[in-house]
Design a protein around this motif. Structure first.
Motif, PDB file in Angstrom:
ATOM      1  N   THR A  60       0.881  -1.165   0.000  1.00 25.99           N
ATOM      2  CA  THR A  60       0.000   0.000   0.000  1.00 25.99           C
ATOM      3  C   THR A  60       0.917   1.212   0.000  1.00 25.99           C
ATOM      4  N   HIS A  61       0.557   2.227  -0.762  1.00 29.87           N
ATOM      5  CA  HIS A  61       1.406   3.401  -0.942  1.00 29.87           C
ATOM      6  C   HIS A  61       0.819   4.602  -0.205  1.00 29.87           C
ATOM      7  N   THR A  62       1.700   5.385   0.421  1.00 25.77           N
ATOM      8  CA  THR A  62       1.246   6.554   1.190  1.00 25.77           C
ATOM      9  C   THR A  62       0.723   7.660   0.274  1.00 25.77           C
ATOM     10  N   ALA A  63       1.116   7.656  -0.994  1.00 24.41           N
ATOM     11  CA  ALA A  63       0.653   8.683  -1.924  1.00 24.41           C
ATOM     12  C   ALA A  63      -0.803   8.489  -2.315  1.00 24.41           C
ATOM     13  N   GLY A  64      -1.383   7.375  -1.921  1.00 23.74           N
ATOM     14  CA  GLY A  64      -2.787   7.116  -2.240  1.00 23.74           C
ATOM     15  C   GLY A  64      -2.933   6.165  -3.403  1.00 23.74           C
ATOM     16  N   GLN A  65      -4.146   5.764  -3.600  1.00 29.86           N
ATOM     17  CA  GLN A  65      -4.485   4.785  -4.616  1.00 29.86           C
ATOM     18  C   GLN A  65      -5.057   5.471  -5.858  1.00 29.86           C
ATOM     19  N   VAL A  66      -4.816   4.893  -6.997  1.00 30.87           N
ATOM     20  CA  VAL A  66      -5.489   5.273  -8.225  1.00 30.87           C
ATOM     21  C   VAL A  66      -6.781   4.456  -8.259  1.00 30.87           C
ATOM     22  N   ASP A  67      -7.889   5.090  -8.545  1.00 30.37           N
ATOM     23  CA  ASP A  67      -9.164   4.383  -8.577  1.00 30.37           C
ATOM     24  C   ASP A  67      -9.210   3.362  -9.704  1.00 30.37           C
ATOM     25  N   GLY A  68      -9.935   2.295  -9.474  1.00 35.64           N
ATOM     26  CA  GLY A  68     -10.139   1.274 -10.498  1.00 35.64           C
ATOM     27  C   GLY A  68      -9.488  -0.034 -10.118  1.00 35.64           C
ATOM     28  N   ALA A  69     -10.178  -1.105 -10.421  1.00 37.44           N
ATOM     29  CA  ALA A  69      -9.661  -2.444 -10.163  1.00 37.44           C
ATOM     30  C   ALA A  69      -8.611  -2.794 -11.206  1.00 37.44           C
ATOM     31  N   PHE A  70      -7.837  -3.797 -10.888  1.00 39.45           N
ATOM     32  CA  PHE A  70      -6.844  -4.326 -11.810  1.00 39.45           C
ATOM     33  C   PHE A  70      -7.517  -4.718 -13.126  1.00 39.45           C
ATOM     34  N   ASP A  71      -6.829  -4.460 -14.232  1.00 36.52           N
ATOM     35  CA  ASP A  71      -7.345  -4.824 -15.545  1.00 36.52           C
ATOM     36  C   ASP A  71      -6.164  -5.236 -16.410  1.00 36.52           C
ATOM     37  N   GLU A  72      -6.083  -6.530 -16.708  1.00 36.87           N
ATOM     38  CA  GLU A  72      -4.944  -7.037 -17.468  1.00 36.87           C
ATOM     39  C   GLU A  72      -4.910  -6.544 -18.909  1.00 36.87           C
ATOM     40  N   THR A  73      -5.955  -5.863 -19.367  1.00 39.24           N
ATOM     41  CA  THR A  73      -5.924  -5.327 -20.723  1.00 39.24           C
ATOM     42  C   THR A  73      -5.208  -3.979 -20.797  1.00 39.24           C
ATOM     43  N   ARG A  74      -4.889  -3.383 -19.653  1.00 34.33           N
ATOM     44  CA  ARG A  74      -4.085  -2.155 -19.625  1.00 34.33           C
ATOM     45  C   ARG A  74      -2.611  -2.536 -19.663  1.00 34.33           C
ATOM     46  N   SER A  75      -1.755  -1.610 -20.024  1.00 38.69           N
ATOM     47  CA  SER A  75      -0.320  -1.869 -19.985  1.00 38.69           C
ATOM     48  C   SER A  75       0.100  -2.198 -18.570  1.00 38.69           C
ATOM     49  N   GLY A  76       0.965  -3.170 -18.441  1.00 39.96           N
ATOM     50  CA  GLY A  76       1.442  -3.618 -17.133  1.00 39.96           C
ATOM     51  C   GLY A  76       1.375  -5.135 -17.050  1.00 39.96           C
ATOM     52  N   VAL A  77       1.240  -5.637 -15.870  1.00 44.35           N
ATOM     53  CA  VAL A  77       1.201  -7.080 -15.656  1.00 44.35           C
ATOM     54  C   VAL A  77      -0.112  -7.654 -16.182  1.00 44.35           C
ATOM     55  N   ASP A  78      -0.034  -8.797 -16.854  1.00 44.34           N
ATOM     56  CA  ASP A  78      -1.227  -9.482 -17.332  1.00 44.34           C
ATOM     57  C   ASP A  78      -1.758 -10.421 -16.252  1.00 44.34           C
ATOM     58  N   HIS A  79      -0.900 -11.265 -15.692  1.00 49.31           N
ATOM     59  CA  HIS A  79      -1.282 -12.165 -14.613  1.00 49.31           C
ATOM     60  C   HIS A  79      -0.031 -12.700 -13.934  1.00 49.31           C
ATOM     61  N   ILE A  80      -0.227 -13.337 -12.802  1.00 49.96           N
ATOM     62  CA  ILE A  80       0.858 -13.978 -12.061  1.00 49.96           C
ATOM     63  C   ILE A  80       0.513 -15.459 -11.969  1.00 49.96           C
ATOM     64  N   ALA A  81       1.454 -16.326 -12.340  1.00 48.31           N
ATOM     65  CA  ALA A  81       1.217 -17.762 -12.327  1.00 48.31           C
ATOM     66  C   ALA A  81       2.103 -18.437 -11.277  1.00 48.31           C
ATOM     67  N   PHE A  82       1.484 -19.310 -10.493  1.00 46.00           N
ATOM     68  CA  PHE A  82       2.190 -20.115  -9.504  1.00 46.00           C
ATOM     69  C   PHE A  82       2.465 -21.489 -10.114  1.00 46.00           C
ATOM     70  N   ALA A  83       3.711 -21.943 -10.039  1.00 46.50           N
ATOM     71  CA  ALA A  83       4.120 -23.202 -10.657  1.00 46.50           C
ATOM     72  C   ALA A  83       3.592 -24.404  -9.883  1.00 46.50           C
ATOM     73  N   CYS A  84       3.124 -25.393 -10.636  1.00 50.44           N
ATOM     74  CA  CYS A  84       2.727 -26.668 -10.050  1.00 50.44           C
ATOM     75  C   CYS A  84       2.905 -27.741 -11.113  1.00 50.44           C
ATOM     76  N   THR A  85       2.561 -28.966 -10.769  1.00 50.50           N
ATOM     77  CA  THR A  85       2.630 -30.060 -11.736  1.00 50.50           C
ATOM     78  C   THR A  85       1.227 -30.374 -12.239  1.00 50.50           C
ATOM     79  N   GLN A  86       1.154 -31.119 -13.342  1.00 49.54           N
ATOM     80  CA  GLN A  86      -0.140 -31.563 -13.862  1.00 49.54           C
ATOM     81  C   GLN A  86      -0.917 -32.327 -12.796  1.00 49.54           C
ATOM     82  N   ASP A  87      -0.221 -33.170 -12.035  1.00 50.35           N
ATOM     83  CA  ASP A  87      -0.872 -33.974 -11.001  1.00 50.35           C
ATOM     84  C   ASP A  87      -1.432 -33.135  -9.855  1.00 50.35           C
ATOM     85  N   GLU A  88      -0.907 -31.931  -9.654  1.00 48.38           N
ATOM     86  CA  GLU A  88      -1.352 -31.071  -8.553  1.00 48.38           C
ATOM     87  C   GLU A  88      -2.543 -30.180  -8.902  1.00 48.38           C
TER      88      GLU A  88
END
Length: 132
Positions: A60-88
């Motif tokens: 959390t930043h002291t300068a405040g938040q920019v309004d709006g939820a995360f949207d992967e269609t904007r420039s920046g991160v698309d998603h975060i993936a956690f590694a696992c196996t097919q069996d998991e």
């Protein structure tokens, strides 16, 4: 030149640190290893230690938040993936069900399989397994 290094940590800016800390603590089944104001005073970080030495931070930043939820269609991160196996993948799907977290079915592609879901700020997350 050494091989290009893997990721050491990911930090996600959240709108409500209390809500996100509770949500991620349930997802990770662990408590943060660090929860403090950064020395510059510009942000507060709550950090989890995951497998393989990976750190996952909530900011959390002291300068405040920019309004709006995360949207992967904007420039920046698309998603975060956690590694696992097919069996998991089935176990992670069941865990998300147990936590009441809405998620996709397991989707298969030639490059791997995954389950998609979102955090309280709509950040796109995934459990991903390379092909067997």
């Amino acid at each position: 030149m050494p091989a290009f290094p893997g990721l050491s940590h990911v930090a996600v800016t959240v709108s409500d640190l209390t809500v996100s800390t509770e949500w991620y603590s349930r997802l990770f089944d662990s408590e943060p290893v660090l929860d403090e104001d950064e020395e510059s005073g510009d942000y507060h970080h709550t950090v989890y230690a995951l497998g393989g030495g990976m750190l996952f931070g909530l900011h959390t930043h002291t300068a405040g938040q920019v309004d709006g939820a995360f949207d992967e269609t904007r420039s920046g991160v698309d998603h975060i993936a956690f590694a696992c196996t097919q069996d998991e993948l089935d176990a992670w799907s069941s865990k998300l069900d147990d936590l009441g977290i809405t998620h996709s079915a397991i989707k298969h592609a030639h490059y791997g399989s995954g389950i998609s879901f979102r955090d309280p700020d709509n950040v796109a997350l995934e459990f991903f397994a390379p092909p067997a």
